[in-house]
Design an enzyme around this catalytic site. Sequence first.
Site, PDB file in Angstrom:
ATOM      1  N   LYS A   1     -10.282   0.455  -2.743  1.00 19.48           N
ATOM      2  CA  LYS A   1     -10.207   0.241  -1.301  1.00 19.48           C
ATOM      3  C   LYS A   1     -10.477   1.540  -0.551  1.00 19.48           C
ATOM      4  CE  LYS A   1      -7.086  -1.068   2.473  1.00 19.48           C
ATOM      5  NZ  LYS A   1      -5.744  -1.535   2.846  1.00 19.48           N
TER       6      LYS A   1
ATOM      7  N   ASP B   1       0.854  -1.187   0.000  1.00 17.61           N
ATOM      8  CA  ASP B   1       0.000   0.000   0.000  1.00 17.61           C
ATOM      9  C   ASP B   1       0.888   1.234   0.000  1.00 17.61           C
ATOM     10  OD1 ASP B   1      -1.772  -2.132   0.561  1.00 17.61           O
ATOM     11  OD2 ASP B   1      -3.109  -0.812   1.713  1.00 17.61           O
TER      12      ASP B   1
ATOM     13  N   LYS C   1      -6.889   3.477  -3.637  1.00 22.25           N
ATOM     14  CA  LYS C   1      -7.296   3.471  -2.238  1.00 22.25           C
ATOM     15  C   LYS C   1      -7.480   4.908  -1.774  1.00 22.25           C
ATOM     16  CE  LYS C   1      -5.290   2.090   2.258  1.00 22.25           C
ATOM     17  NZ  LYS C   1      -4.208   1.352   2.932  1.00 22.25           N
TER      18      LYS C   1
END
Lengths: 487, 335
Positions: B266, B162, B230
Site C-alpha cells: 500500500k 494500519d 505500507k
Amino acid sequence: MPTFDYAPAPESRAVVQLQPAYGLFIGGEFVDGSGEAFTTVNPATEEPLAEVAEATTADVDRAVKAARAAYRGVWGRMSGADRGKYLFRIARILQERSREFAVLETLDNGKPIKESRDVDVPLAAAHFFYHAGWADKLEYAGLSGARDGARPRPIGVVGQVIPWNFPMLMLAWKVAPALACGNTVVLKPAETTPLTALLFAQVCQQADLPPGVVNIVTGAGGTGQAIVEHPGVDKIAFTGSTEVGKLIARGIAGTRKRATLELGGKAANIVFEDAAIDQAVEGIVNGIFFNQGHVCCAGSRLLVQESIHDDLVRRLKRRLAQVRVGDPMDKNTDLGAINSSVQLARVQEMAGVGEAEGAQRWAPECALPSRGFWFPPTLFTGVSQSHRIAQEEIFGPVLSVLTFRTPAEAVAKANNTPYGLSAGVWTEKGSRILWMADQLRAGVVWANTFNQFDPTSPFGGFKESGYGREGGRHGLEAYVRPDGSAA
Amino acid sequence: MSAQHVDVDATRRARDLLGVSRLTNLALTRWTHGLPGVDQVGLEARAGALGTRSIKAASKAWAIDTAISMIDLTTLEGADTAGKVRGLATRALNPDPSDPSTPSPAAVCVYGDMVATARETLGDSAIRVAAVATAFPSGRASMPVKLLDTRDALAAGADEIDMVIDRGAFLAGRYLEVFDQVRAVKDACTRADGSRARLKVIMETGELVTHDNVRRASWLCMLAGADFIKTSTGKISPAATLPVTLVMLEAVRDWRELTGEMVGVKPAGGIRTTKDAVTFLVAVHEVAGPDWLDNHWFRFGASSLLGDLILQRQRIRIGAYSGPDYVAEDAPSIY
C-alpha cells in the site's frame, strides 16, 4: 479477472513527409546521383519507404570538391564564434523537429519509438550543443600536442562513414566535432538507414549553413570505398565493423590521411555476488536488448559469479518475459525489429551456432509479427569462452551467459577477446569497481549501469575495437592539428 | 479472491527462515543486511521507464476502475468530525452520483475513534473500515498503549489495522524490537471469535530515507507477519514515491518465492492523479505480477485521488472533460 494488456499506443507518423525519391546533398543542394537508385524499407513491415540515389565515384568526387571549396572559401577561415552560432542553430532545430526525426528514425531503422524519442534524437542534439560550445574555445581545450599560443587548426575535408544502428546519433557524433573544429565533411549514411541523414541535410539548409560544409552521399560499400580512396579527403572517420575497419586502415596506409575507427565489440558485463541484484538485472537487459542488441558496445557476454548464477538467470528470465516485442511505433514497445534481412540471417545463423556448440538456448514466449525482420530476446546459458557465441560479435538480441569464481578470473575472461570497446561491473564494493576498471582493457567501463552516453564523455576502443575517441575533449583531437601547423 | 489467512507462528517461522535456534537482534541484523543492496540510480531509472508506459483506451478504462477499487479513502486529521467521516463513507458507497456503475473504494481509513461512525454509515456494504493505530503517526508510545489502541479500534468494528513501526528503533538497529512489536500487534488483531483483522504495517519510508533501509524494513515486517506493507503515514514528505514502491513490490515478489505467501502493498500519500495511479499499476503488473492487481493485495492510501479518477472516468464515458464541479466532494479542505 481481466488482464492488464496494454492497448496499442501508436505514435503518429503524420509528422513525417516522406518523399518518393531522394537525391544526394552536395554543395548545399539536392542533386541526382549517377548510380542506380536503391530502396530503403521499413524493417518492421518490409514496406518500401523511398528510393534513394546511389553516389558513384564521380558523385563522391563532386562532393569532395564542394567540401574543399567550402573549406577554403568560408568554413576553414570562419571564426570559431561564428561556427558555434551555426552549430547552436542546428542543435535548436534538431530539438524543434525532434518528433519528426524520432518517427523517421524508427520507420527506417526499426528501433522502438521510445528509444529514438528518448535517446537517439535528444543525444544527437546534445552533441551539437556540446560541440557548439567548443568551437571558439579550442585553444583552451588542453589538447595533447598543443603548442603555447598556437591556435589549433582544422584538418580539412573529412570523409565520414556511419553505420545503421544509430543513424542520426552517429551522424551527430561525426559531424558536430568536425564542424566545430572548422572542417567540412562528406558523410555517407548506411544504405539501410539513409533517411534521417537526408532530413538532416534539410536542417543544414534551414540553418543557412554555407553550401558544401556538409555533403551527404548515399550508397553502399562502393560509395564508402570511393570516399576512403578519394585523394582529396584528409581524414577518415568510420564507425562500423572491424572487418571493414581493417580494409580502411589498409587502404589509407602510406597516404597522408588520418583515421579514427570505432569498430566492433564483445563487451563483458560482470556481475559480482554482492551486486544490487534487481538493478543488475535491469542493467543486463539494457546492456544487450537496448536497440535490439545492435550496439557495438552491447554487453553481449554476461559474466556472472558462479555463486549467484542460478538466481540471477532465474530473475533474468522472469524479467525477459516482460519485454514487449513488436511494432516499433508503439510507445510501449521495448524491442523492435532487426534492421535488415541480412542482419536477421546473421543473428539466426549465430543462434544456430550457439545451439550446435552445446549452449542452452532460451527465449520467452512472444508472438512475433508475421511480416518484417524479427528475433526474440534470447539467452544462452552454459556458454564457454571457446564458443563462437562468446567470441564473435552477433550484433543482435542474443546474450551469452558465462560464469567466473574470482575477480581475477572475471578480468581474465573479460579481456580474453580481440575487442575492447566497453565493459560493465556490478558490485556494491567501491574499491573493487576501481580495481576492475584499472584491469579491464576496454575504452568505457560502466559501474553499476550500462549503455550510458554523454557528449562530454569520450568513447572509443582498445585493440580491434578501433582507435581514436569521440566525444569530450579527447574527441576534438581527431579533428584538429593541435600544434597549429598548416594543412 | 479469498483472504488467505494462514496461521503461522511468526517467531518459529523466522527461526526456520533464518536457520537459527533463537531469534536474536544479531540474527535479524545479519539476515536483513544480507539482502541484496539497492542501487538508487538504477532503481530510479527503472521507475522512470515504467512511467513512460502509455496506457490507452480499454486498458485505461480498466486501470481507472481497478484503481478506484483499490483506494483506502482516507481522512486522518485532528479536525475530523463525525460529519466529515459520514460524508467520506457516503462518498465511498456512491462515488459518482451520475454513474452508479462506478466501483467503490476498498476501504475507508480513519482514526480509531471514528471507526464506529464509519462502520455505521457503511452498514453491511463490502467496503471495509481501516483504522490507524499504535500511536499513529509517530508511534512514540509504550507497547501497552499501542496494543490497547489496536484492540480499541478492533472493538469498534475495524476490519483492518494500519500500524506504524518504531522508526527510531529501526534506525538504531534494534530490529528485534521492531519485529516483536509487529508480531504483538498482529496477535492483537485476532478478535474474540477467532477472526482476524488484516494488518497493514506502515514503515514511514520517508523517515527510513535509504532504499536499503526500505528493503530491510519490508522483509522485517513480512517476517513478523504483516499482511500489507505500507509506505507512509501521509504526514511525512516524501511519502509514496514510485522508486520506494518498486522496492516494496520486489520484496513481496521475492517473499512469495521464498515462502509461497502473498503480502499486500500500500503506497500512501502523494498519489493524486490518474496518471500517477496508472503508473503505479503498471509497476505492480511488471514488477510484482498480475496476481497483485486486486484490492486484496494492492491499495492506494489517498484522499484526493478518487476525484481525479472519477473525472477521467467521466471523460471516457461522455467524451469530454466535465470539471471538478461535476465530481461530488464530501471532504473539501476547511481552511
